[in-house]
Design a protein around this motif. Structure first.
Motif, PDB file in Angstrom:
ATOM      1  N   ALA A  92      33.337 -29.169 -10.063  1.00 25.08           N
ATOM      2  CA  ALA A  92      34.315 -29.826 -11.068  1.00 25.08           C
ATOM      3  C   ALA A  92      33.785 -31.201 -11.438  1.00 25.08           C
ATOM      4  N   LYS A  93      34.216 -31.735 -12.176  1.00 28.18           N
ATOM      5  CA  LYS A  93      34.086 -33.151 -12.870  1.00 28.18           C
ATOM      6  C   LYS A  93      35.331 -33.998 -12.711  1.00 28.18           C
ATOM      7  N   PRO A  94      34.908 -35.442 -12.933  1.00 31.36           N
ATOM      8  CA  PRO A  94      36.152 -36.419 -12.966  1.00 31.36           C
ATOM      9  C   PRO A  94      37.555 -36.000 -13.943  1.00 31.36           C
ATOM     10  N   ARG A  95      37.014 -35.481 -15.001  1.00 31.26           N
ATOM     11  CA  ARG A  95      37.998 -34.841 -16.015  1.00 31.26           C
ATOM     12  C   ARG A  95      38.264 -33.585 -15.711  1.00 31.26           C
ATOM     13  N   PRO A  96      38.929 -32.839 -16.313  1.00 29.58           N
ATOM     14  CA  PRO A  96      39.045 -31.467 -16.513  1.00 29.58           C
ATOM     15  C   PRO A  96      38.069 -30.686 -17.250  1.00 29.58           C
ATOM     16  N   LEU A  97      37.982 -29.675 -16.489  1.00 27.06           N
ATOM     17  CA  LEU A  97      36.684 -28.802 -17.355  1.00 27.06           C
ATOM     18  C   LEU A  97      37.148 -28.255 -18.840  1.00 27.06           C
ATOM     19  N   PRO A  98      36.575 -28.306 -19.808  1.00 26.64           N
ATOM     20  CA  PRO A  98      36.808 -27.522 -20.812  1.00 26.64           C
ATOM     21  C   PRO A  98      37.107 -26.107 -20.449  1.00 26.64           C
ATOM     22  N   PRO A  99      38.273 -25.567 -21.012  1.00 27.37           N
ATOM     23  CA  PRO A  99      38.468 -24.033 -20.879  1.00 27.37           C
ATOM     24  C   PRO A  99      37.480 -23.021 -21.264  1.00 27.37           C
ATOM     25  N   ARG A 100      36.583 -23.512 -22.243  1.00 27.66           N
ATOM     26  CA  ARG A 100      35.666 -22.719 -22.919  1.00 27.66           C
ATOM     27  C   ARG A 100      34.578 -22.657 -22.203  1.00 27.66           C
ATOM     28  N   ARG A 101      33.923 -21.592 -21.572  1.00 29.81           N
ATOM     29  CA  ARG A 101      32.615 -21.683 -21.126  1.00 29.81           C
ATOM     30  C   ARG A 101      31.618 -21.530 -22.334  1.00 29.81           C
ATOM     31  N   GLU A 102      30.329 -22.789 -22.103  1.00 31.14           N
ATOM     32  CA  GLU A 102      29.674 -22.609 -23.113  1.00 31.14           C
ATOM     33  C   GLU A 102      28.183 -22.591 -22.534  1.00 31.14           C
ATOM     34  N   ASP A 103      28.084 -21.953 -21.355  1.00 32.57           N
ATOM     35  CA  ASP A 103      26.879 -21.743 -20.802  1.00 32.57           C
ATOM     36  C   ASP A 103      26.109 -20.486 -21.262  1.00 32.57           C
ATOM     37  N   ALA A 104      25.080 -19.884 -20.868  1.00 34.69           N
ATOM     38  CA  ALA A 104      24.286 -18.815 -21.271  1.00 34.69           C
ATOM     39  C   ALA A 104      25.138 -17.451 -21.361  1.00 34.69           C
ATOM     40  N   LEU A 105      25.975 -17.524 -20.302  1.00 35.41           N
ATOM     41  CA  LEU A 105      26.843 -16.207 -20.091  1.00 35.41           C
ATOM     42  C   LEU A 105      27.962 -16.271 -21.023  1.00 35.41           C
ATOM     43  N   GLY A 106      28.571 -17.456 -20.958  1.00 30.08           N
ATOM     44  CA  GLY A 106      29.542 -17.493 -21.690  1.00 30.08           C
ATOM     45  C   GLY A 106      29.341 -17.057 -23.300  1.00 30.08           C
ATOM     46  N   ARG A 107      28.142 -17.531 -23.906  1.00 34.82           N
ATOM     47  CA  ARG A 107      27.788 -17.420 -24.921  1.00 34.82           C
ATOM     48  C   ARG A 107      27.505 -15.713 -25.161  1.00 34.82           C
ATOM     49  N   GLU A 108      27.073 -15.365 -24.301  1.00 36.60           N
ATOM     50  CA  GLU A 108      26.357 -13.872 -24.417  1.00 36.60           C
ATOM     51  C   GLU A 108      27.830 -12.987 -24.259  1.00 36.60           C
ATOM     52  N   LEU A 109      28.914 -13.455 -23.510  1.00 39.80           N
ATOM     53  CA  LEU A 109      30.166 -12.590 -23.496  1.00 39.80           C
ATOM     54  C   LEU A 109      30.782 -12.812 -24.873  1.00 39.80           C
ATOM     55  N   ARG A 110      30.729 -14.077 -25.196  1.00 38.80           N
ATOM     56  CA  ARG A 110      31.387 -14.308 -26.597  1.00 38.80           C
ATOM     57  C   ARG A 110      30.815 -13.395 -27.722  1.00 38.80           C
ATOM     58  N   ALA A 111      29.456 -13.375 -27.799  1.00 36.06           N
ATOM     59  CA  ALA A 111      28.832 -12.595 -28.776  1.00 36.06           C
ATOM     60  C   ALA A 111      29.402 -10.929 -28.458  1.00 36.06           C
ATOM     61  N   ALA A 112      29.251 -10.614 -27.265  1.00 30.67           N
ATOM     62  CA  ALA A 112      29.599  -9.171 -26.969  1.00 30.67           C
ATOM     63  C   ALA A 112      30.965  -8.954 -27.314  1.00 30.67           C
ATOM     64  N   PHE A 166      44.649  -9.375 -21.941  1.00 29.98           N
ATOM     65  CA  PHE A 166      44.552 -10.468 -22.531  1.00 29.98           C
ATOM     66  C   PHE A 166      44.161  -9.805 -23.992  1.00 29.98           C
ATOM     67  N   ARG A 167      44.370 -10.670 -24.862  1.00 31.16           N
ATOM     68  CA  ARG A 167      43.630 -10.421 -26.241  1.00 31.16           C
ATOM     69  C   ARG A 167      42.335 -10.550 -26.055  1.00 31.16           C
ATOM     70  N   ARG A 168      41.601  -9.246 -26.672  1.00 30.07           N
ATOM     71  CA  ARG A 168      39.993  -9.690 -26.631  1.00 30.07           C
ATOM     72  C   ARG A 168      39.499 -10.773 -27.193  1.00 30.07           C
ATOM     73  N   SER A 169      40.263 -11.527 -28.281  1.00 27.76           N
ATOM     74  CA  SER A 169      39.710 -12.503 -29.044  1.00 27.76           C
ATOM     75  C   SER A 169      39.834 -13.746 -28.185  1.00 27.76           C
ATOM     76  N   LEU A 170      40.990 -13.841 -27.298  1.00 28.00           N
ATOM     77  CA  LEU A 170      41.195 -14.866 -26.482  1.00 28.00           C
ATOM     78  C   LEU A 170      40.044 -14.847 -25.369  1.00 28.00           C
ATOM     79  N   LEU A 171      39.618 -13.747 -24.633  1.00 31.47           N
ATOM     80  CA  LEU A 171      38.482 -13.520 -23.901  1.00 31.47           C
ATOM     81  C   LEU A 171      37.170 -13.905 -24.454  1.00 31.47           C
ATOM     82  N   ALA A 172      36.986 -13.791 -25.699  1.00 29.50           N
ATOM     83  CA  ALA A 172      36.006 -13.977 -26.427  1.00 29.50           C
ATOM     84  C   ALA A 172      35.797 -15.740 -26.627  1.00 29.50           C
TER      85      ALA A 172
END
Length: 332
Positions: A293-313, A166-172
């Protein structure tokens, strides 16, 4: 990212030192000297000496607390990845000649965000595959074909975890992997590719970026045993529910197909065994999907604490070049 390496290669391993050594020797012979190698090892024993005796520059992370959680180990590797392209290889693969150049050639097309490389298992006839490679079908099943020979790049819906990049920017932008596919970790690789698709990005199969998959034994159980099948059904239901919502028609069709397949089993004993595995697996999957899961599709971007941490890293991959709203976000 211009000051970092072009490529980071991440290896997740657990209690398979002989296979890890074979894989690392393949990398040492097949990678450019400036490629970054990251090993996340959930084994009880620290094997940093083994790793660095083969590639002195390798980053070794000893993480026994991650045993049994492949995607958590993958996310741990992302904390250290500095390449523009980030690859994940299983510890029981070896590179075929030209793997790196073929991979980078695929990413030379700026429209390509993710790549699944060819993963050869040594099975007779595997180079031929009659169905489209790497597709999510209308009945919720997934096609394979990742060992097949194709004429150039092939667009896909999902890839294979043994050889994926994957492109690193995409994983972020994604905020890393969803790390709650337990057991055999089946579908964790499919999950991230479907999230790539949900962002509107392009994933391809690159047959020239090939590895030989020389399977190591499972530390617990065996491939295709009852445990494997139960986790497979459980994780597949969670995958479809997240991708399409709890009311996904693909999820309903897939469950129906699982029960229909019971009748096609040969013999009363085989039918009874498959029925039992299907009932337990679907019940387990239903409970897990309702929680995760939820009644509708989950957003592809993680917005929890770990997602934010990895995005910053990794460096925030959301840029003005991709301003579109993604499925499952905003006013859905």
């Amino acid at each position: 990212m211009g000051d970092g390496p072009k490529l980071s290669v991440c290896i997740v391993t657990y209690e398979r030192p002989a296979f890890l050594e074979r894989c690392l020797r393949s990398l040492e012979a097949g990678l450019d000297a400036d490629a970054q190698v990251i090993v996340v090892d959930a084994s009880a024993e620290d094997r940093s000496g083994l790793v660095r005796s083969i590639r002195a520059s390798a980053i070794y992370v000893h993480a026994p607390h991650l045993a049994g959680w492949m995607t958590r180990s993958r996310n741990e590797a992302l904390r250290h990845a500095r390449g523009e392209i980030v690859t994940f290889l299983d510890d029981d693969v070896v590179l075929r000649p030209g793997w790196e150049s073929a991979l980078l050639a695929a990413f030379a097309d700026p429209s390509v965000a993710a790549v699944a490389g060819r993963t050869c298992n040594g099975h007779d006839g595997e180079e031929h595959y009659a169905l489209p490679v790497g597709r999510l079908l209308p009945d919720g099943r997934l096609t394979d074909g990742f060992a097949s020979v194709q004429d150039g790049l092939v667009d896909i819906d999902h890839g294979i975890g043994a050889n994926m990049s994957f492109r690193r920017s995409l994983l972020a932008e994604l905020g890393g992997f969803r790390d709650d596919y337990p057991g055999t970790a089946l579908r964790e690789d499919t999950d991230i590719f479907l999230r790539v698709r949900a962002l509107g990005r392009r994933a391809v199969f690159a047959p020239d970026a090939a590895v030989d998959h020389l399977p190591a034994p499972h530390v617990r159980g065996a491939r295709f045993d009852t445990r494997y099948k139960l986790y497979g059904r459980r994780n597949h239901m969670v995958l479809l529910a997240r991708d399409g919502g709890l009311g996904s028609p693909l999820l309903r069709k897939w469950v129906g197909g699982q029960f229909a397949a019971v009748g096609r089993s040969r013999g009363i004993s085989a039918k009874a065994k498959r029925l039992g595995v299907t009932i337990v697996g679907v019940a387990w999957g239903t409970g897990a999907a309702l929680r995760q899961a939820k009644p509708r599709p989950l957003p592809p971007r993680r917005e929890d604490a770990l997602g934010r941490e990895l995005r910053a890293a990794l460096g925030d991959g959301v840029s003005a070049s991709h301003p579109e709203r993604t499925r499952g976000e905003g006013g859905r």
